[in-house]
Motif scaffolding. Sequence first.
Motif, mmCIF file in Angstrom:
data_model
loop_
_atom_site.group_PDB
_atom_site.id
_atom_site.type_symbol
_atom_site.label_atom_id
_atom_site.label_comp_id
_atom_site.label_asym_id
_atom_site.label_seq_id
_atom_site.Cartn_x
_atom_site.Cartn_y
_atom_site.Cartn_z
ATOM 1 N N UNK A 245 -19.248 52.501 -3.839
ATOM 2 C CA UNK A 245 -19.780 53.329 -2.754
ATOM 3 C C UNK A 245 -21.270 53.136 -2.593
ATOM 4 N N UNK A 246 -21.974 53.053 -3.734
ATOM 5 C CA UNK A 246 -23.422 52.905 -3.664
ATOM 6 C C UNK A 246 -23.778 51.653 -2.881
ATOM 7 N N UNK B 199 -22.780 51.842 0.838
ATOM 8 C CA UNK B 199 -23.689 52.748 1.536
ATOM 9 C C UNK B 199 -25.035 52.114 1.766
ATOM 10 N N UNK B 200 -25.555 51.482 0.702
ATOM 11 C CA UNK B 200 -26.858 50.839 0.790
ATOM 12 C C UNK B 200 -26.845 49.751 1.868
ATOM 13 N N UNK C 25 -24.835 49.452 4.432
ATOM 14 C CA UNK C 25 -24.731 50.051 5.761
ATOM 15 C C UNK C 25 -26.105 50.533 6.228
ATOM 16 N N UNK C 26 -26.818 51.225 5.324
ATOM 17 C CA UNK C 26 -28.127 51.772 5.698
ATOM 18 C C UNK C 26 -29.095 50.650 6.037
ATOM 19 N N UNK D 190 -28.062 49.066 9.518
ATOM 20 C CA UNK D 190 -28.329 49.874 10.711
ATOM 21 C C UNK D 190 -29.824 50.129 10.873
ATOM 22 N N UNK D 191 -30.549 50.230 9.743
ATOM 23 C CA UNK D 191 -31.990 50.435 9.855
ATOM 24 C C UNK D 191 -32.649 49.218 10.476
ATOM 25 N N UNK E 11 -20.003 49.885 13.232
ATOM 26 C CA UNK E 11 -21.461 49.867 13.285
ATOM 27 C C UNK E 11 -21.992 48.571 12.684
ATOM 28 N N UNK F 114 -15.621 53.651 11.165
ATOM 29 C CA UNK F 114 -16.870 53.787 11.920
ATOM 30 C C UNK F 114 -17.918 52.843 11.350
ATOM 31 N N UNK F 115 -17.991 52.797 10.004
ATOM 32 C CA UNK F 115 -18.965 51.916 9.369
ATOM 33 C C UNK F 115 -18.707 50.463 9.740
ATOM 34 N N UNK G 100 -31.957 49.156 14.101
ATOM 35 C CA UNK G 100 -32.757 50.115 14.873
ATOM 36 C C UNK G 100 -34.174 49.601 15.033
ATOM 37 N N UNK G 101 -34.746 49.080 13.940
ATOM 38 C CA UNK G 101 -36.130 48.618 13.999
ATOM 39 C C UNK G 101 -36.256 47.425 14.942
#
Lengths: 332, 347
Positions: free
Chosen positions: B294-295, B298-299, B301-302, B305-306, B253, B249-250, B309-310
């Motif tokens: 993972x960190x 994850x970072x 990905x965030x 996607x952020x 995205x 999924x990641x 979105x913006x």
Amino acid sequence: MSRFKKLLKWETALVFLLALQIVVFGLINPRFLRLNVLLYSVNDFVSISIISLFVTFVIITGGIDISVGSIIGLSSVVVGILWKMAGFNIFATIPVALLVGAISGAINGFLVAYVGVQAMVATLGTMLLYSGFSLVIMGISGSSAFEGISGMPLAFLNIANGNIFGIPNPFIIFAALIIISYILLHKTKYGRYVFLVGINKNAARYSGIDHKLVTLSTYILSGTSAALAGIILTSYLGSSRPDLGAELTLSIVTAVVLGGTLITGGSGGVIGTALASVIVGILRFGLQMAGISSQYISVGVGLLLIVAVAIKGLSLSNFPMVKKLFEKAIRN
Amino acid sequence: MKFFVNRFVKNREVTVVIFLLILFSLVGLKNPAFVSPGNLMLTLKGSVMYIALAIGMAFVILTKEIDVSVGSILGMSAAVAATMLRNGSGLFSIIVVTLMVGIVSGLVNGIGVTKFKIPSIVMTLGTNGILRGLMFIYTGGKWVENLPDYFKQASQKSIFGNMNSFVFFTFIIMIIIHLYLTKARNGKYFAAVGDNLEGANLVGIKVNFMKILAFVLSGVFASIAGMVYVSQVGFVGNVAGNGAEMTAIASCVLGGVSLNGGVGSVLGATFGAIIMNSINTALVFLKVPAYWNNTISGLLLIVIVSSDALISRYLVNSAIKQRLSVKTESNGDGKKEEIGGEINEQI
């Protein structure tokens, strides 16, 4: 009113399901029916129950939180590291761990409500992030993530293993949290806001509700509850590990959805969630007592989830059709 | 500014490729061994499994559904393929039976979602648990080992000089699917269903059929990923494929496949999968301890996607502003600000 009735009906069905479960497992293994065994079985699944109570809030607003499993591990690691490495009193670590959970939840909520990332994606990212954090903390402090940190004082272990007047502590915590979350969701203005945000965000905004703040707050609640579950789980197992909650997401979402909360938001309740989480928990516990290996249990949980939702969907969508046919038959 | 922003959103594949190039060149500057042809091929080889998962996932996400059961389908397929291999079955029957695992799982998912109206995340979460448990029952909780060498060596074979055969075939398949999705009439149905379900239904697209097909394809690709897993890893443990659905999924995205349905391409998903996988290798070459993996994923990905979105919010906002100002100018009344303010906040 009709929605209320429908919910009530679903919850009655859950009670019957729970009773049926207890009878069936009792027939398989009579030891299961002892009050003590039933009471102490709560210890096994209380973390799932606690989290699903508050994930219900998130799902009612139309979101989802799959990062709670990682927050469990993170809070567990925070407790262990602060106690062992930083020399904190073990009880002083608890508020810190809860704070970490609240902050983690706030980050989720901020991403979802203010940045506008979809809940699924945002919490997927933070799931990786938080589980990463706990591994990093373990790694930097030089302890082995596989062994975990153990040897906590007895007083701390008693949080989950002790009892008051013969009632195990986790049971008391669970009962208290049911009451708190019930009042919060069903008896306060805030609870109505949560529902309204889930039903219609724009309507909520036009009636002067800060819908972003409400959404944010639900994630803080679920994050904090995950941290609390992490502390209880650490105390129960006597060991702080980064991977404590990694497998719980399926059970938590199962409990919430089985409890009658719509995954699309806008409708649901904590009583249903509480009942459903007990059903899921008893299913795990009962299957274990019936001698079925814990690795096979996910078949049961998965089947329960699908069948319950399918039956619910059928009764909602097919009844009008059946009714129409029936009326037609009578008219002819 | 707006030109670049527009391009960013419209051509997400290009952006992802640029991002991938930046990632490789930055790590390459620090440690030139990272960009050596041998290591690049190694990185691609490691991504093959995730590329397969991401391609399958892209079909499902395009139709505005989600499939979190691919990790278990992968595990189950790997277990079936490995057990048959160990028992000495023929290659053809192994491939057919393994693909059947994916087809059946996908059918169950698709029928549950379309006919029983179960939300896809609930349905696939359920089948995820069921398949994981079935896999334990099937293997008896033991590892499947001692597989014949020919299957394990298949993943090491090279063609055209240095090209790994799996990487080559994956890219061929990916390009065919990309062309099918973007050029063929049926291919565009997937995006149409995800973009506007009612509309697609009214134009005569068999909406439910397309959704079931998407789930079946997702299952098939998860099975293919399972066979790749067996070939590359050489044994099947109990947790094979655990959490792979999240990586898939990641990847989607990251590659610009929108969870809102209707937007994205398998090309983007493929590059997303390569990025997700190369982060791990890059960290090794940067001599960062493995527990940072993972960190950083994850970072990343965030952040992506952020910003997505913006930026899309900025675009929609400015488009609405533009349209409104044209409208109000032609109407000539003074309501411009009021209307603009109202709609701005809605978004």
